[in-house]
Design an enzyme around this catalytic site. Structure first.
Site, short mmCIF file in Angstrom:
data_model
loop_
_atom_site.label_atom_id
_atom_site.label_comp_id
_atom_site.label_asym_id
_atom_site.label_seq_id
_atom_site.Cartn_x
_atom_site.Cartn_y
_atom_site.Cartn_z
N GLY A 82 0.81 -1.23 0.00
CA GLY A 82 0.00 0.00 0.00
C GLY A 82 0.84 1.26 0.00
N GLY A 86 4.12 -0.65 -5.93
CA GLY A 86 3.79 -1.77 -6.82
C GLY A 86 3.85 -3.14 -6.17
N ALA A 90 3.78 -6.70 -8.24
CA ALA A 90 4.92 -7.63 -8.14
C ALA A 90 4.46 -9.02 -7.70
CB ALA A 90 5.97 -7.08 -7.19
N ASP A 130 1.85 -0.70 -13.85
CA ASP A 130 2.51 -1.35 -12.71
C ASP A 130 2.92 -2.78 -13.08
OD1 ASP A 130 1.69 0.97 -11.49
OD2 ASP A 130 0.61 0.02 -9.85
#
Ligand code: MEV
Length: 308
Positions: A82, A86, A90, A130
């Site tokens: 958060g 990312g 990931a 992302d």
């Protein structure tokens, strides 16, 4: 058993605007997530139920990409959750990497596409920045139309994003984490609502696209002062989109005293700021004095990797 590792990311310019097809620039960073997968008799993640909200990206990835029996996942991450760096992308990319590897393949562009679908399913409206940065590693320029150094294009509804490899100089960034975890989905939905209601907000989204391209040119020319000024402008534009937070403003003000520029990074509403600096120690101390958790990250060329 199979395992894969994928990096977190920093968005240098263009978050939120990229969801509308504007250009954005990101880089993979040297903080990574590892996911291990093996087939024993029941679905588990780190010894707990896969139904826990903590594992929603792992579960969504497995539901889409695994047709055989139950799996036991083990996850390890250096990316704070958060924080705008990312972590969900990931873990999604690394899970899909481990699953493909178990099935005997390892097709990175296919994983990038699938990871975007997983993120879209769990988070709602999104762009592939992302997930594709995590899959490809290094610097990534997202534009609507394909150009030179194209990695792959991804479409959804009437929108299309073309992901390009982008060479950036070696850069040091200090991240200042507010510790406030703000979910991306509602922030993205809020911007859409404001853009549809107010033409001035829609024009800010286009301004961010121009700031991104100017920021890229400044970085590639080695003009860090110009890049920093553009980061500052990008931060103000993100505030005008309604994704700021007083803590983020406090941290960017503290960081700017020792850096070329600073802005929120990722979805905002909390999360982190990123400062471009060649005085990482003083920048980090200033962010800490303002109440943040500061750490230095560097851009990293390594994307998704098979580790077992
Ligand atoms: C979040 O890291 C980046 C956003 O632009 C959302 C997205 O592109 O999916 C806010």
């Amino acid at each position: 058993m199979a395992a894969a590792s994928a990096p977190g990311k920093l968005i240098l310019f263009g978050e939120h605007a990229v969801v509308f097809g504007e250009p954005a620039l990101s880089t993979a960073i040297d903080l990574r997530t590892e996911v291990y997968a093996r087939p024993p008799p029941e679905w588990l993640a780190d010894g707990a139920s896969l139904d826990s909200p903590k594992y929603r990206y792992v579960k969504a990835a497995a539901t889409r990409a695994w047709r055989d029996g139950p799996l036991w996942f083990e996850t390890r991450s250096m990316i704070p959750v958060g924080s705008g760096l990312g972590s969900s992308a990931a873990v999604t990319v690394a899970t899909l990497g481990a699953l493909q590897s178990l099935g005997g393949t390892f097709d990175v562009p296919a994983i990038a596409r699938e990871a975007f679908e997983v993120e879209h399913e769990v988070q709602g409206r999104a762009s592939p920045i992302d997930t594709s940065t995590s899959a490809a590693g290094g610097g990534i320029l997202v534009r609507r139309d394909p150009g030179s150094n194209l990695l792959w294009s991804i479409s959804r509804d009437t929108r299309r994003w073309s992901l390009h490899r982008c060479s950036l100089p070696e850069l040091t960034f200090v991240v200042g984490d507010t510790g406030i975890s703000a979910p991306t989905g509602p922030l993205v939905a809020g911007v859409k609502e404001r853009v549809e209601r107010d033409a001035k907000v829609a024009s800010i989204v286009r301004d961010i696209g121009r700031i991104t391209l100017d920021g890229l040119a400044a970085l590639q020319d080695g003009d860090l002062e110009a890049a920093g000024r553009l980061m500052n402008r990008n931060h103000e534009a993100l505030n005008a989109l309604g994704v700021g937070h007083p803590m983020l403003d406090k941290f960017v003000a503290a960081a700017r005293a020792h850096s070329y520029g600073a802005k929120l990074t990722g979805a905002g509403g909390g999360g982190s700021i990123v400062a471009l600096t060649d005085d990482a120690d003083r920048t980090a101390r200033a962010i800490e004095a303002a109440g943040g958790r500061a750490f230095t990250v560097t851009s990293d060329a390594d994307g998704l990797r098979r580790i077992a």
